[in-house]
Design an enzyme around this catalytic site. Structure first.
Site, PDB file in Angstrom:
ATOM      1  N   GLY A   7      40.897  16.228 -39.643  1.00 44.79           N
ATOM      2  CA  GLY A   7      40.949  15.273 -40.757  1.00 44.79           C
ATOM      3  C   GLY A   7      40.969  16.092 -42.033  1.00 44.79           C
ATOM      4  CB  ALA A  10      39.559  14.547 -50.632  1.00 43.95           C
ATOM      5  N   GLY A  12      38.216  17.740 -46.298  1.00 43.07           N
ATOM      6  CA  GLY A  12      38.672  18.648 -45.248  1.00 43.07           C
ATOM      7  C   GLY A  12      39.467  19.815 -45.818  1.00 43.07           C
ATOM      8  CG  ASN A 103      29.427  10.061 -47.543  1.00 44.08           C
ATOM      9  OD1 ASN A 103      28.520  10.905 -47.548  1.00 44.08           O
ATOM     10  ND2 ASN A 103      30.242   9.909 -48.558  1.00 44.08           N
ATOM     11  CE  LYS A 185      26.399  12.208 -50.117  1.00 42.42           C
ATOM     12  NZ  LYS A 185      27.540  12.708 -49.385  1.00 42.42           N
ATOM     13  CG  ASN A 193      29.887   4.958 -52.465  1.00 37.95           C
ATOM     14  OD1 ASN A 193      29.231   5.657 -53.225  1.00 37.95           O
ATOM     15  ND2 ASN A 193      30.786   5.444 -51.641  1.00 37.95           N
ATOM     16  CD  GLU A 269      33.651   6.598 -45.309  1.00 34.93           C
ATOM     17  OE1 GLU A 269      33.182   6.971 -46.406  1.00 34.93           O
ATOM     18  OE2 GLU A 269      33.763   7.360 -44.335  1.00 34.93           O
TER      19      GLU A 269
END
Ligand code: NAD
Length: 308
Positions: A7, A10, A12, A103, A185, A193, A269
Protein backbone atom coordinates in the site's frame (compact mmCIF):
# COMPACT_ATOMS: atom_id res chain seq x y z
CA UNK A 1 16.90 -6.34 4.71
CA UNK A 2 14.21 -6.98 2.06
CA UNK A 3 11.22 -4.77 2.72
CA UNK A 4 7.89 -4.47 0.92
CA UNK A 5 5.53 -1.57 1.43
CA UNK A 6 2.07 -3.05 0.94
CA UNK A 7 0.00 0.00 0.00
CA UNK A 8 2.22 2.78 -1.30
CA UNK A 9 0.05 5.85 -0.98
CA UNK A 10 1.00 8.93 1.03
CA UNK A 11 2.47 7.29 4.13
CA UNK A 12 3.72 4.18 2.34
CA UNK A 13 5.80 6.25 -0.11
CA UNK A 14 7.23 8.33 2.74
CA UNK A 15 8.26 5.21 4.66
CA UNK A 16 9.59 3.45 1.55
CA UNK A 17 11.66 6.50 0.57
CA UNK A 18 13.23 6.78 4.03
CA UNK A 19 13.87 3.05 4.45
CA UNK A 20 15.61 2.89 1.07
CA UNK A 21 17.77 5.89 2.01
CA UNK A 22 18.59 4.06 5.25
CA UNK A 23 20.02 1.14 3.24
CA UNK A 24 17.11 -1.32 3.00
CA UNK A 25 16.15 -3.13 -0.20
CA UNK A 26 12.64 -1.68 -0.67
CA UNK A 27 9.84 -2.61 -3.06
CA UNK A 28 6.71 -0.47 -3.18
CA UNK A 29 3.51 -2.43 -3.86
CA UNK A 30 0.33 -0.80 -5.07
CA UNK A 31 -2.62 -1.19 -7.42
CA UNK A 32 -3.08 2.41 -8.59
CA UNK A 33 -1.99 2.25 -12.22
CA UNK A 34 -1.23 5.94 -12.78
CA UNK A 35 0.80 6.20 -9.56
CA UNK A 36 2.80 3.05 -10.42
CA UNK A 37 3.53 4.23 -13.96
CA UNK A 38 4.64 7.70 -12.84
CA UNK A 39 7.02 6.26 -10.23
CA UNK A 40 8.38 3.74 -12.76
CA UNK A 41 8.94 6.43 -15.38
CA UNK A 42 9.97 9.46 -13.32
CA UNK A 43 10.90 8.11 -9.88
CA UNK A 44 9.11 9.12 -6.67
CA UNK A 45 8.93 12.87 -6.21
CA UNK A 46 8.62 13.63 -2.53
CA UNK A 47 8.75 16.69 -0.35
CA UNK A 48 9.99 15.95 3.19
CA UNK A 49 9.28 18.81 5.58
CA UNK A 50 9.42 21.14 2.57
CA UNK A 51 12.64 19.73 1.00
CA UNK A 52 11.91 18.32 -2.43
CA UNK A 53 13.66 15.18 -3.71
CA UNK A 54 13.27 12.63 -6.45
CA UNK A 55 14.30 9.02 -5.90
CA UNK A 56 14.26 5.99 -8.17
CA UNK A 57 12.17 3.29 -6.50
CA UNK A 58 11.07 -0.23 -7.39
CA UNK A 59 7.29 -0.42 -7.61
CA UNK A 60 4.93 -3.09 -8.88
CA UNK A 61 1.56 -4.71 -8.27
CA UNK A 62 1.44 -7.19 -5.36
CA UNK A 63 1.17 -10.31 -7.57
CA UNK A 64 4.26 -9.24 -9.54
CA UNK A 65 6.62 -9.51 -6.56
CA UNK A 66 7.75 -13.12 -6.28
CA UNK A 67 10.27 -13.24 -3.41
CA UNK A 68 9.57 -13.71 0.29
CA UNK A 69 10.20 -10.54 2.28
CA UNK A 70 11.92 -10.03 5.64
CA UNK A 71 9.57 -7.22 6.65
CA UNK A 72 6.32 -5.93 5.18
CA UNK A 73 4.88 -2.58 6.22
CA UNK A 74 1.15 -2.46 5.49
CA UNK A 75 -0.08 1.01 4.53
CA UNK A 76 -3.53 0.58 3.04
CA UNK A 77 -6.54 2.43 4.33
CA UNK A 78 -8.23 0.31 7.02
CA UNK A 79 -10.89 -1.01 4.63
CA UNK A 80 -8.22 -2.16 2.18
CA UNK A 81 -6.21 -4.26 4.64
CA UNK A 82 -8.03 -7.56 4.09
CA UNK A 83 -7.71 -7.44 0.31
CA UNK A 84 -4.05 -6.40 0.52
CA UNK A 85 -3.23 -9.27 2.90
CA UNK A 86 -4.89 -11.72 0.49
CA UNK A 87 -2.79 -10.38 -2.37
CA UNK A 88 0.56 -10.60 -0.53
CA UNK A 89 0.24 -14.04 1.07
CA UNK A 90 2.83 -15.41 -1.41
CA UNK A 91 5.58 -13.02 -0.19
CA UNK A 92 5.09 -13.97 3.47
CA UNK A 93 7.55 -16.59 4.72
CA UNK A 94 7.59 -18.33 8.14
CA UNK A 95 9.70 -15.49 9.61
CA UNK A 96 8.36 -12.50 7.67
CA UNK A 97 7.36 -9.74 10.05
CA UNK A 98 4.32 -7.61 9.19
CA UNK A 99 4.29 -4.13 10.68
CA UNK A 100 0.92 -2.38 10.91
CA UNK A 101 0.83 1.37 11.52
CA UNK A 102 -2.68 1.98 10.22
CA UNK A 103 -4.97 4.30 12.08
CA UNK A 104 -8.01 2.68 13.62
CA UNK A 105 -8.94 -0.32 15.73
CA UNK A 106 -9.35 -4.03 15.10
CA UNK A 107 -6.47 -4.57 12.65
CA UNK A 108 -4.80 -7.30 14.72
CA UNK A 109 -7.88 -9.51 14.15
CA UNK A 110 -7.60 -9.00 10.39
CA UNK A 111 -3.86 -9.70 10.30
CA UNK A 112 -4.25 -12.87 12.37
CA UNK A 113 -6.35 -14.37 9.58
CA UNK A 114 -3.25 -14.36 7.35
CA UNK A 115 -0.18 -14.65 9.59
CA UNK A 116 0.95 -16.14 12.82
CA UNK A 117 0.52 -13.72 15.71
CA UNK A 118 4.22 -14.04 16.53
CA UNK A 119 5.07 -12.26 13.27
CA UNK A 120 2.71 -9.30 13.78
CA UNK A 121 4.13 -6.00 14.97
CA UNK A 122 1.62 -3.31 15.81
CA UNK A 123 2.29 0.39 16.13
CA UNK A 124 1.39 3.98 15.55
CA UNK A 125 3.01 6.88 13.78
CA UNK A 126 2.56 10.61 14.03
CA UNK A 127 4.31 11.36 10.73
CA UNK A 128 1.79 12.94 8.35
CA UNK A 129 1.67 12.57 4.59
CA UNK A 130 -0.38 13.38 1.53
CA UNK A 131 -0.56 12.77 -2.22
CA UNK A 132 -0.24 15.85 -4.42
CA UNK A 133 -0.55 13.94 -7.73
CA UNK A 134 0.24 10.36 -8.84
CA UNK A 135 3.93 9.77 -8.04
CA UNK A 136 4.18 13.04 -6.09
CA UNK A 137 3.79 13.00 -2.32
CA UNK A 138 4.68 14.97 0.79
CA UNK A 139 5.78 13.69 4.18
CA UNK A 140 5.99 15.87 7.28
CA UNK A 141 6.89 15.76 10.95
CA UNK A 142 9.57 14.14 13.06
CA UNK A 143 7.83 10.93 14.12
CA UNK A 144 7.97 8.98 16.33
CA UNK A 145 7.02 5.53 15.03
CA UNK A 146 6.18 3.40 18.06
CA UNK A 147 6.07 -0.38 17.56
CA UNK A 148 5.73 -3.49 19.69
CA UNK A 149 5.62 -7.22 18.92
CA UNK A 150 2.28 -8.96 19.50
CA UNK A 151 4.10 -11.99 20.87
CA UNK A 152 6.60 -11.52 23.74
CA UNK A 153 9.13 -13.91 22.13
CA UNK A 154 9.69 -11.52 19.21
CA UNK A 155 11.09 -8.52 21.06
CA UNK A 156 14.61 -8.94 19.59
CA UNK A 157 13.32 -8.96 16.02
CA UNK A 158 11.22 -5.89 16.77
CA UNK A 159 14.21 -4.05 18.21
CA UNK A 160 16.03 -4.71 14.92
CA UNK A 161 13.18 -3.02 13.06
CA UNK A 162 13.28 -0.11 15.53
CA UNK A 163 16.98 0.26 14.79
CA UNK A 164 16.32 0.24 11.06
CA UNK A 165 13.63 2.91 11.47
CA UNK A 166 16.08 5.03 13.44
CA UNK A 167 18.80 4.58 10.83
CA UNK A 168 16.31 5.70 8.19
CA UNK A 169 15.46 8.92 10.01
CA UNK A 170 11.95 7.76 10.90
CA UNK A 171 12.44 8.02 14.66
CA UNK A 172 11.60 4.44 15.63
CA UNK A 173 10.77 3.79 19.27
CA UNK A 174 10.08 0.49 21.06
CA UNK A 175 6.70 0.74 22.77
CA UNK A 176 6.12 -1.08 26.05
CA UNK A 177 2.34 -0.74 25.66
CA UNK A 178 1.28 -0.43 22.05
CA UNK A 179 -2.37 -1.14 22.93
CA UNK A 180 -2.46 2.05 24.95
CA UNK A 181 -0.73 4.03 22.18
CA UNK A 182 -3.19 2.64 19.62
CA UNK A 183 -6.23 3.57 21.69
CA UNK A 184 -4.87 7.05 22.34
CA UNK A 185 -4.26 7.57 18.62
CA UNK A 186 -7.80 6.27 17.95
CA UNK A 187 -9.08 8.93 20.38
CA UNK A 188 -7.30 11.60 18.31
CA UNK A 189 -8.82 10.32 15.06
CA UNK A 190 -12.22 9.53 16.61
CA UNK A 191 -12.60 13.11 17.76
CA UNK A 192 -10.61 15.42 15.46
CA UNK A 193 -11.21 13.54 12.20
CA UNK A 194 -14.88 12.92 12.85
CA UNK A 195 -15.74 16.40 14.18
CA UNK A 196 -13.75 18.35 11.57
CA UNK A 197 -15.34 16.27 8.82
CA UNK A 198 -18.88 16.74 10.13
CA UNK A 199 -18.40 20.45 10.82
CA UNK A 200 -16.37 21.06 7.62
CA UNK A 201 -13.81 22.94 9.70
CA UNK A 202 -10.14 22.64 10.61
CA UNK A 203 -8.84 21.45 13.98
CA UNK A 204 -8.15 24.96 15.28
CA UNK A 205 -11.68 26.10 14.45
CA UNK A 206 -13.31 23.05 16.04
CA UNK A 207 -11.21 23.29 19.23
CA UNK A 208 -12.14 26.96 19.65
CA UNK A 209 -15.89 26.25 19.84
CA UNK A 210 -17.56 26.49 23.25
CA UNK A 211 -18.99 22.98 22.71
CA UNK A 212 -15.60 21.29 22.40
CA UNK A 213 -15.34 20.03 26.00
CA UNK A 214 -18.74 18.39 26.04
CA UNK A 215 -18.26 16.86 22.57
CA UNK A 216 -14.86 15.41 23.51
CA UNK A 217 -16.07 14.13 26.87
CA UNK A 218 -19.00 12.20 25.38
CA UNK A 219 -16.87 10.56 22.68
CA UNK A 220 -13.89 9.74 24.90
CA UNK A 221 -16.11 8.23 27.61
CA UNK A 222 -17.39 5.74 25.04
CA UNK A 223 -13.87 4.95 23.80
CA UNK A 224 -12.63 4.49 27.38
CA UNK A 225 -15.29 1.90 28.25
CA UNK A 226 -14.48 -0.28 25.24
CA UNK A 227 -10.71 0.13 25.71
CA UNK A 228 -11.06 -1.14 29.27
CA UNK A 229 -13.35 -4.09 28.51
CA UNK A 230 -11.75 -5.18 25.28
CA UNK A 231 -8.02 -4.55 25.76
CA UNK A 232 -7.68 -3.76 29.46
CA UNK A 233 -6.41 -0.31 28.48
CA UNK A 234 -7.18 2.44 30.97
CA UNK A 235 -7.93 5.78 29.30
CA UNK A 236 -8.40 8.52 31.85
CA UNK A 237 -11.04 10.78 30.25
CA UNK A 238 -9.75 14.11 31.62
CA UNK A 239 -6.12 13.27 30.89
CA UNK A 240 -7.03 12.16 27.35
CA UNK A 241 -8.90 15.42 26.72
CA UNK A 242 -5.89 17.43 27.95
CA UNK A 243 -3.71 15.38 25.60
CA UNK A 244 -6.10 16.00 22.67
CA UNK A 245 -6.06 19.73 23.32
CA UNK A 246 -2.26 19.65 23.33
CA UNK A 247 -2.23 17.84 19.98
CA UNK A 248 -4.80 20.28 18.57
CA UNK A 249 -2.74 23.28 19.68
CA UNK A 250 0.32 21.81 17.93
CA UNK A 251 -1.36 20.98 14.61
CA UNK A 252 -3.47 24.15 14.41
CA UNK A 253 -5.42 24.98 11.26
CA UNK A 254 -5.02 21.52 9.70
CA UNK A 255 -7.78 19.52 8.02
CA UNK A 256 -7.53 15.85 9.12
CA UNK A 257 -7.28 13.06 6.57
CA UNK A 258 -10.96 12.05 6.92
CA UNK A 259 -11.99 15.54 5.85
CA UNK A 260 -9.62 15.25 2.89
CA UNK A 261 -10.96 11.79 2.01
CA UNK A 262 -14.48 13.15 1.56
CA UNK A 263 -13.18 16.14 -0.40
CA UNK A 264 -11.43 13.66 -2.73
CA UNK A 265 -14.55 11.48 -2.99
CA UNK A 266 -12.92 8.59 -1.14
CA UNK A 267 -14.57 6.50 1.62
CA UNK A 268 -13.54 7.29 5.21
CA UNK A 269 -12.11 5.03 7.93
CA UNK A 270 -15.00 5.85 10.31
CA UNK A 271 -16.01 2.16 10.71
CA UNK A 272 -12.57 1.47 12.26
CA UNK A 273 -12.79 4.38 14.72
CA UNK A 274 -16.12 5.53 16.17
CA UNK A 275 -17.86 2.71 14.26
CA UNK A 276 -15.63 0.07 15.87
CA UNK A 277 -16.38 1.51 19.34
CA UNK A 278 -20.13 1.44 18.62
CA UNK A 279 -19.97 -2.17 17.35
CA UNK A 280 -17.74 -3.37 20.21
CA UNK A 281 -20.09 -1.71 22.71
CA UNK A 282 -23.02 -3.67 21.29
CA UNK A 283 -21.06 -6.92 21.66
CA UNK A 284 -20.42 -6.02 25.30
CA UNK A 285 -24.16 -5.45 25.82
CA UNK A 286 -23.54 -1.71 26.12
CA UNK A 287 -24.38 1.29 23.99
CA UNK A 288 -22.23 4.01 22.47
CA UNK A 289 -24.87 6.38 21.09
CA UNK A 290 -22.51 9.26 20.30
CA UNK A 291 -20.08 7.12 18.37
CA UNK A 292 -22.98 5.42 16.59
CA UNK A 293 -24.51 8.77 15.62
CA UNK A 294 -21.16 10.10 14.37
CA UNK A 295 -20.65 6.94 12.29
CA UNK A 296 -24.15 7.22 10.80
CA UNK A 297 -23.66 10.90 9.98
CA UNK A 298 -20.36 10.27 8.21
CA UNK A 299 -21.87 7.38 6.23
CA UNK A 300 -24.85 9.58 5.35
CA UNK A 301 -22.44 12.21 4.05
CA UNK A 302 -20.63 9.54 1.99
CA UNK A 303 -23.99 8.50 0.53
CA UNK A 304 -24.95 12.09 -0.29
CA UNK A 305 -21.61 12.52 -2.05
CA UNK A 306 -22.10 9.25 -3.96
CA UNK A 307 -19.05 7.60 -2.35
CA UNK A 308 -19.24 3.82 -2.06
P1 NAD B 1 -3.53 6.79 1.08
O1 NAD B 1 -4.97 7.02 0.78
O2 NAD B 1 -2.58 7.82 0.64
O3 NAD B 1 -3.06 5.40 0.44
C1 NAD B 1 -3.76 4.20 0.73
C2 NAD B 1 -3.97 3.45 -0.59
O4 NAD B 1 -4.89 4.17 -1.41
C3 NAD B 1 -2.69 3.28 -1.40
O5 NAD B 1 -2.69 1.99 -1.95
C4 NAD B 1 -2.82 4.33 -2.48
O6 NAD B 1 -2.13 4.06 -3.67
C5 NAD B 1 -4.32 4.33 -2.72
N1 NAD B 1 -4.77 5.61 -3.28
C6 NAD B 1 -4.58 6.85 -2.76
N2 NAD B 1 -5.14 7.78 -3.58
C7 NAD B 1 -5.65 7.10 -4.63
C8 NAD B 1 -6.35 7.50 -5.80
N3 NAD B 1 -6.63 8.78 -6.06
N4 NAD B 1 -6.74 6.54 -6.67
C9 NAD B 1 -6.46 5.24 -6.44
N5 NAD B 1 -5.82 4.78 -5.32
C10 NAD B 1 -5.42 5.71 -4.45
O7 NAD B 1 -3.45 6.49 2.63
P2 NAD B 1 -2.38 7.02 3.71
O8 NAD B 1 -2.65 8.44 3.99
O9 NAD B 1 -1.04 6.60 3.27
O10 NAD B 1 -2.83 6.20 4.99
C11 NAD B 1 -2.53 4.82 5.18
C12 NAD B 1 -2.91 4.46 6.62
O11 NAD B 1 -2.08 5.22 7.52
C13 NAD B 1 -4.35 4.81 7.00
O12 NAD B 1 -4.82 3.91 7.97
C14 NAD B 1 -4.21 6.19 7.64
O13 NAD B 1 -5.26 6.51 8.53
C15 NAD B 1 -2.89 6.00 8.39
N6 NAD B 1 -2.19 7.24 8.68
C16 NAD B 1 -2.10 8.22 7.73
C17 NAD B 1 -1.42 9.38 8.05
C18 NAD B 1 -1.28 10.48 7.02
O14 NAD B 1 -0.89 11.59 7.41
N7 NAD B 1 -1.52 10.24 5.74
C19 NAD B 1 -0.85 9.55 9.32
C20 NAD B 1 -0.95 8.51 10.24
C21 NAD B 1 -1.63 7.35 9.92
Amino acid sequence: MKIAIAGSGALGCGFGYHLQKGGADVTLLDNWEQHINTIKEEGLTISVNGDKDNQKMTICKPHELKEKMDVIFVFTKSMGLNAMMESIEHIIGPNTKVVCLLNGLGHLKTLEKYIDRKNIIMGTTVWTAGIDAPGHTHFNGQGPVEIQNSDPSEKEATLEIVEMLQKSGLNGVYSENVNYTTWRKACVNGTMNALCTLLDANIEEVFQTSEIDSMLTRIIKEFAIVAKHQDNVILDVDETITYLKGVAAKVGAHYPSMHQDLKNNRPTEIDYLNGEVAEASKKLGLEAPYCQQITDLIHAKETILGIT
